[in-house]
Write an enzyme that holds these catalytic residues in place. Structure first.
Site, PDB file in Angstrom:
ATOM      1  N   ARG A  13      59.643  46.732  50.105  1.00  0.00           N
ATOM      2  CA  ARG A  13      60.299  45.590  49.455  1.00  0.00           C
ATOM      3  C   ARG A  13      59.676  45.366  48.063  1.00  0.00           C
ATOM      4  NH1 ARG A  13      58.953  40.975  47.073  1.00  0.00           N
ATOM      5  NH2 ARG A  13      57.431  40.556  48.714  1.00  0.00           N
ATOM      6  N   ASP A  14      58.410  44.942  48.038  1.00  0.00           N
ATOM      7  CA  ASP A  14      57.789  44.594  46.752  1.00  0.00           C
ATOM      8  C   ASP A  14      57.676  45.819  45.848  1.00  0.00           C
ATOM      9  OD1 ASP A  14      56.357  43.156  44.792  1.00  0.00           O
ATOM     10  OD2 ASP A  14      55.204  42.070  46.289  1.00  0.00           O
ATOM     11  N   HIS A 207      48.304  40.746  43.929  1.00  0.00           N
ATOM     12  CA  HIS A 207      48.635  41.823  42.993  1.00  0.00           C
ATOM     13  C   HIS A 207      47.366  42.140  42.210  1.00  0.00           C
ATOM     14  CE1 HIS A 207      53.043  42.338  43.359  1.00  0.00           C
ATOM     15  NE2 HIS A 207      52.894  41.204  44.023  1.00  0.00           N
ATOM     16  N   CYS A 238      57.112  41.758  40.808  1.00  0.00           N
ATOM     17  CA  CYS A 238      58.301  40.903  40.817  1.00  0.00           C
ATOM     18  C   CYS A 238      59.099  41.139  39.545  1.00  0.00           C
ATOM     19  CB  CYS A 238      57.871  39.438  40.899  1.00  0.00           C
ATOM     20  SG  CYS A 238      59.269  38.316  40.777  1.00  0.00           S
ATOM     21  N   ASN A 247      50.849  45.645  43.674  1.00  0.00           N
ATOM     22  CA  ASN A 247      50.067  44.916  44.673  1.00  0.00           C
ATOM     23  C   ASN A 247      48.713  45.583  44.864  1.00  0.00           C
ATOM     24  OD1 ASN A 247      52.994  44.519  45.332  1.00  0.00           O
ATOM     25  ND2 ASN A 247      52.108  43.155  46.853  1.00  0.00           N
TER      26      ASN A 247
END
Ligand code: COA
Ligand code: ZN
Length: 312
Positions: A13-14, A207, A238, A247
């Protein structure tokens, strides 16, 4: 007794949401399937957001349908609104993570509404989920600082947690969206939260934008937190936060914690194999360090010219 630390990987996802090029659905599935065999507690597999906002994850339903699920792993999907919750339910996510930002400006940049509007919408999301077995976790982005507003106060964060608790979430995740947190701040906030919300599962999401990621993980552990998110390879960021970068790298976190004697339950060799495969798939260098350097236990043969002295 060795302390157990739960590792959640959020690369699908991220990480994938911000990759500059499209990652084919089968390759996303391949990475999730590899992660499923590493021993991580949770895999955040995708997000059910607007495909216009995050085109990279427009194949969320196909990804969820294609993965081989390990019953020991919780498969999580990020959801911003009712539409997302309906899609996540249909895709049989085990857990959904709602997202709001502690700062108004980032919340508007990310989901185009005020913090109050986000929480009002979450009430409707929970109505949709009532009766289903899907777990609900609340995430708070910019919990340690906002790239637009700067300092985010402890009171702002606690206010968001209290609203999530009123909704009945099982846990809350605190995101340091652009790597502004420092270890003292993390320890202070985590202690305050644990004292104020002793029954809530707290997860930290850092992050490494300013190189403080691993130090922040240790600060969280010092305050009693046992759940941490990371991205395989150190990908991530993001798309709606200027200057966002990766991250904390999952395999670097696991390497550090295991070498310190914590039990993560994660097979580091499998994680490193997944990270190498990830590098091939994305086609660029990954920020993670252990995948390049090798484990600290990987030794090298001595230089040949030392051989005569060593055998004496
Ligand atoms: N899944 C799929 N499509 C969705 C959706 C969802 N969860 N939510 C909204 N949409 C679609 C709508 O159907 C509409 O489509 P249309 O233009 O074809 O009619 C369009 O998106 C806009 O919908 P609207 O409700 O007006 O949303 P918005 O434009 O105000 O955007 C969000 C709000 C939350 C949907 C959008 O900002 C978003 O998805 N953000 C994701 C942020 C994110 O993932 N950040 C990184 C992780 S923290
Ligand atoms: Zn993040």
């Amino acid at each position: 007794m060795t302390q157990h630390i739960f590792i959640h990987d959020v690369v699908a996802r991220d990480g994938f949401q911000i990759e500059p090029s499209w990652i084919p659905t089968e390759r996303k599935i391949e990475i999730i399937d590899m992660l499923s065999q590493t021993g991580v507690a949770k895999v955040e597999a995708t997000s059910f957001v607007s495909p216009k906002a995050v085109p990279n994850l427009r194949d969320a339903a196909e990804v969820m349908a294609g993965i081989r699920r390990n019953p020991g792993v919780t498969y999580v999907a990020l959801v911003p609104n009712v539409r997302g919750a309906e899609r996540a339910l249909a895709a049989k996510a085990d857990e959904i993570v709602l997202v709001v930002s502690a700062s108004e400006t980032h919340n508007r940049a990310n989901v185009r509404r005020s913090v109050a509007e986000s929480f009002a919408g979450f009430g409707e999301v929970l109505d949709v989920l009532r009766g289903s077995r899907v777990g609900v976790v609340g995430a708070i982005a910019t919990a340690f600082g906002c790239p637009f507003e700067g300092v985010v106060s402890e009171a702002q964060v606690i206010d968001c947690v209290a609203r999530y608790v009123d909704l009945g979430v099982r846990g809350v995740t605190f995101g340091d969206t652009t790597g502004m947190a420092n270890p003292k701040q993390v320890e202070r906030l985590a202690r305050a939260l644990a004292q104020r919300f002793p029954d809530l599962d707290l997860t930290l999401h850092f992050h490494n934008t300013r190189g403080m990621g691993l130090a922040n993980v240790l600060a969280g552990i010092a305050a009693g937190v046992v759940r941490f998110e990371g991205c395989l390879g150190g990908l991530g960021g993001c798309p709606f936060a200027p200057g966002a970068t990766g991250n904390v790298c999952t395999e670097d976190v696991v390497h550090m914690l295991e070498s310190m004697g914590y039990d993560t339950g994660v097979d580091l060799d499998r994680l490193l194999a997944a990270s190498r495969r990830l590098g091939e798939i994305v086609g660029h260098e990954l920020p993670g360090q252990v995948v390049k350097a090798g484990k600290s236990s990987d030794l090298h043969p001595p230089p040949p010219e030392l051989e005569p002295t060593l055998s004496r």
